[in-house]
Write a protein that holds these residues in place. Structure first.
Motif, PDB file in Angstrom:
ATOM      1  N   ALA A  19      60.451  49.705  49.206  1.00 41.72           N
ATOM      2  CA  ALA A  19      59.388  49.152  49.923  1.00 41.72           C
ATOM      3  C   ALA A  19      58.110  50.135  49.427  1.00 41.72           C
ATOM      4  CB  ALA A  19      59.542  49.583  51.500  1.00 41.72           C
ATOM      5  N   LEU A  20      58.381  51.455  49.248  1.00 35.81           N
ATOM      6  CA  LEU A  20      57.380  52.291  48.550  1.00 35.81           C
ATOM      7  C   LEU A  20      56.983  51.904  47.074  1.00 35.81           C
ATOM      8  CD1 LEU A  20      58.538  55.956  49.771  1.00 35.81           C
ATOM      9  CD2 LEU A  20      56.718  54.585  50.613  1.00 35.81           C
ATOM     10  N   LEU A  21      58.101  51.325  46.438  1.00 34.59           N
ATOM     11  CA  LEU A  21      57.621  50.547  45.020  1.00 34.59           C
ATOM     12  C   LEU A  21      56.878  49.604  44.986  1.00 34.59           C
ATOM     13  CD1 LEU A  21      58.268  50.881  41.860  1.00 34.59           C
ATOM     14  CD2 LEU A  21      60.234  49.294  42.386  1.00 34.59           C
ATOM     15  N   ILE A  22      57.100  48.760  46.139  1.00 34.02           N
ATOM     16  CA  ILE A  22      56.356  47.613  46.207  1.00 34.02           C
ATOM     17  C   ILE A  22      55.030  47.838  46.741  1.00 34.02           C
ATOM     18  CG2 ILE A  22      56.380  45.667  47.979  1.00 34.02           C
ATOM     19  CD1 ILE A  22      59.116  45.330  47.999  1.00 34.02           C
ATOM     20  N   GLY A  23      54.860  48.837  47.518  1.00 26.00           N
ATOM     21  CA  GLY A  23      53.493  49.187  47.841  1.00 26.00           C
ATOM     22  C   GLY A  23      52.616  49.760  46.451  1.00 26.00           C
ATOM     23  N   THR A  24      53.167  50.688  45.750  1.00 24.17           N
ATOM     24  CA  THR A  24      52.627  51.352  44.750  1.00 24.17           C
ATOM     25  C   THR A  24      52.195  50.318  43.593  1.00 24.17           C
ATOM     26  OG1 THR A  24      54.652  52.195  43.693  1.00 24.17           O
ATOM     27  CG2 THR A  24      53.281  53.525  45.057  1.00 24.17           C
ATOM     28  N   THR A  25      53.284  49.332  43.245  1.00 22.92           N
ATOM     29  CA  THR A  25      53.001  48.451  42.275  1.00 22.92           C
ATOM     30  C   THR A  25      52.149  47.241  42.817  1.00 22.92           C
ATOM     31  OG1 THR A  25      55.547  48.722  41.748  1.00 22.92           O
ATOM     32  CG2 THR A  25      54.377  46.494  40.875  1.00 22.92           C
ATOM     33  N   GLY A  26      51.976  46.802  44.067  1.00 21.40           N
ATOM     34  CA  GLY A  26      50.925  46.076  44.538  1.00 21.40           C
ATOM     35  C   GLY A  26      49.783  46.638  44.442  1.00 21.40           C
ATOM     36  N   THR A  27      49.495  47.831  44.676  1.00 20.02           N
ATOM     37  CA  THR A  27      48.368  48.536  44.566  1.00 20.02           C
ATOM     38  C   THR A  27      47.834  48.540  43.012  1.00 20.02           C
ATOM     39  OG1 THR A  27      48.817  49.818  46.441  1.00 20.02           O
ATOM     40  CG2 THR A  27      47.138  50.795  44.772  1.00 20.02           C
ATOM     41  N   GLY A  28      48.870  48.731  42.049  1.00 20.91           N
ATOM     42  CA  GLY A  28      48.229  48.810  40.856  1.00 20.91           C
ATOM     43  C   GLY A  28      47.897  47.158  40.397  1.00 20.91           C
ATOM     44  N   ILE A  29      48.696  46.298  40.839  1.00 19.88           N
ATOM     45  CA  ILE A  29      48.344  45.057  40.578  1.00 19.88           C
ATOM     46  C   ILE A  29      46.860  44.548  41.071  1.00 19.88           C
ATOM     47  CG2 ILE A  29      48.934  42.484  40.772  1.00 19.88           C
ATOM     48  CD1 ILE A  29      51.816  43.356  40.841  1.00 19.88           C
ATOM     49  N   LEU A  30      46.771  44.870  42.088  1.00 23.84           N
ATOM     50  CA  LEU A  30      45.234  44.717  42.754  1.00 23.84           C
ATOM     51  C   LEU A  30      44.407  45.375  42.029  1.00 23.84           C
ATOM     52  CD1 LEU A  30      46.510  44.554  46.379  1.00 23.84           C
ATOM     53  CD2 LEU A  30      45.733  42.607  45.012  1.00 23.84           C
ATOM     54  N   VAL A  31      44.524  46.638  41.723  1.00 20.49           N
ATOM     55  CA  VAL A  31      43.383  47.276  41.030  1.00 20.49           C
ATOM     56  C   VAL A  31      43.010  46.785  39.425  1.00 20.49           C
ATOM     57  CG1 VAL A  31      42.765  49.486  39.991  1.00 20.49           C
ATOM     58  CG2 VAL A  31      43.917  49.490  42.203  1.00 20.49           C
ATOM     59  N   LEU A  32      44.192  46.276  38.934  1.00 21.90           N
ATOM     60  CA  LEU A  32      43.902  45.716  37.654  1.00 21.90           C
ATOM     61  C   LEU A  32      43.313  44.393  37.737  1.00 21.90           C
ATOM     62  CD1 LEU A  32      47.538  46.461  35.715  1.00 21.90           C
ATOM     63  CD2 LEU A  32      45.190  47.183  35.196  1.00 21.90           C
ATOM     64  N   LEU A  33      43.735  43.676  38.801  1.00 21.88           N
ATOM     65  CA  LEU A  33      43.311  42.215  38.948  1.00 21.88           C
ATOM     66  C   LEU A  33      41.544  42.375  39.260  1.00 21.88           C
ATOM     67  CD1 LEU A  33      45.920  40.219  40.743  1.00 21.88           C
ATOM     68  CD2 LEU A  33      44.980  40.162  38.242  1.00 21.88           C
ATOM     69  N   ALA A  34      41.191  43.416  40.106  1.00 17.48           N
ATOM     70  CA  ALA A  34      39.957  43.828  40.527  1.00 17.48           C
ATOM     71  C   ALA A  34      39.054  44.340  39.197  1.00 17.48           C
ATOM     72  CB  ALA A  34      39.812  44.969  41.651  1.00 17.48           C
ATOM     73  N   GLN A  35      39.759  44.735  38.509  1.00 20.36           N
ATOM     74  CA  GLN A  35      38.775  45.119  37.249  1.00 20.36           C
ATOM     75  C   GLN A  35      38.538  44.105  36.356  1.00 20.36           C
ATOM     76  OE1 GLN A  35      37.349  48.109  36.692  1.00 20.36           O
ATOM     77  NE2 GLN A  35      37.862  48.932  38.686  1.00 20.36           N
ATOM     78  N   THR A  36      39.656  43.161  36.350  1.00 18.95           N
ATOM     79  CA  THR A  36      39.564  42.157  35.328  1.00 18.95           C
ATOM     80  C   THR A  36      38.636  41.149  35.730  1.00 18.95           C
ATOM     81  OG1 THR A  36      41.790  42.733  34.672  1.00 18.95           O
ATOM     82  CG2 THR A  36      41.108  40.423  33.949  1.00 18.95           C
ATOM     83  N   MET A  37      38.799  40.738  37.287  1.00 16.15           N
ATOM     84  CA  MET A  37      38.122  39.583  37.706  1.00 16.15           C
ATOM     85  C   MET A  37      36.730  40.080  38.274  1.00 16.15           C
ATOM     86  SD  MET A  37      41.535  37.662  39.297  1.00 16.15           S
ATOM     87  CE  MET A  37      40.631  37.009  40.739  1.00 16.15           C
ATOM     88  N   HIS A  38      36.398  41.446  38.203  1.00 21.12           N
ATOM     89  CA  HIS A  38      35.202  41.937  38.710  1.00 21.12           C
ATOM     90  C   HIS A  38      35.028  41.633  40.179  1.00 21.12           C
ATOM     91  CE1 HIS A  38      34.013  42.850  34.471  1.00 21.12           C
ATOM     92  NE2 HIS A  38      34.195  41.582  34.400  1.00 21.12           N
ATOM     93  N   LEU A  39      36.076  41.951  41.146  1.00 27.55           N
ATOM     94  CA  LEU A  39      36.132  41.892  42.506  1.00 27.55           C
ATOM     95  C   LEU A  39      36.569  43.078  42.769  1.00 27.55           C
ATOM     96  CD1 LEU A  39      38.462  38.369  42.679  1.00 27.55           C
ATOM     97  CD2 LEU A  39      35.628  38.758  43.193  1.00 27.55           C
ATOM     98  N   PRO A  40      35.250  43.839  43.645  1.00 27.52           N
ATOM     99  CA  PRO A  40      35.740  45.126  44.061  1.00 27.52           C
ATOM    100  C   PRO A  40      36.067  45.091  45.318  1.00 27.52           C
ATOM    101  CG  PRO A  40      32.947  44.557  43.976  1.00 27.52           C
ATOM    102  CD  PRO A  40      33.757  43.553  43.167  1.00 27.52           C
ATOM    103  N   ALA A  41      36.050  43.936  46.050  1.00 30.26           N
ATOM    104  CA  ALA A  41      36.634  43.978  47.222  1.00 30.26           C
ATOM    105  C   ALA A  41      38.356  44.025  47.111  1.00 30.26           C
ATOM    106  CB  ALA A  41      36.471  42.681  48.054  1.00 30.26           C
ATOM    107  N   LEU A  42      38.936  43.958  46.003  1.00 31.69           N
ATOM    108  CA  LEU A  42      40.387  43.898  45.948  1.00 31.69           C
ATOM    109  C   LEU A  42      40.732  45.413  45.940  1.00 31.69           C
ATOM    110  CD1 LEU A  42      41.396  41.049  43.554  1.00 31.69           C
ATOM    111  CD2 LEU A  42      41.803  41.295  45.638  1.00 31.69           C
ATOM    112  N   ILE A  43      39.811  46.311  45.326  1.00 29.80           N
ATOM    113  CA  ILE A  43      40.255  47.695  45.344  1.00 29.80           C
ATOM    114  C   ILE A  43      40.397  48.311  46.799  1.00 29.80           C
ATOM    115  CG2 ILE A  43      39.243  49.876  44.917  1.00 29.80           C
ATOM    116  CD1 ILE A  43      38.087  48.882  42.333  1.00 29.80           C
ATOM    117  N   ASP A  44      39.434  47.514  47.947  1.00 30.85           N
ATOM    118  CA  ASP A  44      39.597  47.944  49.302  1.00 30.85           C
ATOM    119  C   ASP A  44      40.920  47.672  49.785  1.00 30.85           C
ATOM    120  OD1 ASP A  44      37.163  49.161  49.067  1.00 30.85           O
ATOM    121  OD2 ASP A  44      36.121  47.393  49.872  1.00 30.85           O
ATOM    122  N   VAL A  45      41.339  46.341  49.453  1.00 27.49           N
ATOM    123  CA  VAL A  45      42.656  45.752  49.809  1.00 27.49           C
ATOM    124  C   VAL A  45      43.821  46.633  49.185  1.00 27.49           C
ATOM    125  CG1 VAL A  45      44.273  43.929  49.653  1.00 27.49           C
ATOM    126  CG2 VAL A  45      41.834  43.747  50.026  1.00 27.49           C
ATOM    127  N   ALA A  46      43.701  47.075  47.974  1.00 27.25           N
ATOM    128  CA  ALA A  46      44.721  47.981  47.058  1.00 27.25           C
ATOM    129  C   ALA A  46      44.783  49.271  47.867  1.00 27.25           C
ATOM    130  CB  ALA A  46      44.387  48.221  45.829  1.00 27.25           C
TER     131      ALA A  46
END
Length: 90
Positions: free
Chosen positions: A36-63
């Motif tokens: 569960a901790l791995l899922i949380g950290t991996t999900g955070t990493g995915i959301l930050v990468l997608l936020a930077q790639t798609m220029h959606l700063p709201a995804l960083i808040d979700v991460a």
């Protein structure tokens, strides 16, 4: 650059799927909590990468919220496991 970032995001997503499988089949509660901790950290990493790639700063808040929830879940599990361990020695 975007291709590399999306490739890394896909790799992390594959890691997330494997973590879900291990969490479902984990022999102990500690194994499941680690996943569960791995899922949380991996999900955070995915959301930050997608936020930077798609220029959606709201995804960083979700991460950040996901990372906070994973940390709180880990603390709650540790407190419960600690209390169970103390109860066995009495």
């Amino acid at each position: 650059m975007n291709t590399l970032v999306l490739g890394v995001a896909l790799f992390l997503l594959a890691n997330l799927v494997l973590a879900l499988i291990v969490a479902a089949r984990g022999p102990t509660l500690a194994d499941r909590m680690l996943m569960a901790l791995l899922i949380g950290t991996t999900g955070t990493g995915i959301l930050v990468l997608l936020a930077q790639t798609m220029h959606l700063p709201a995804l960083i808040d979700v991460a950040l919220v996901l990372a906070l929830l994973a940390a709180i879940g880990g603390i709650a599990f540790a407190r419960r496991a600690w209390q169970d361990a103390e109860g066995e020695h009495d």
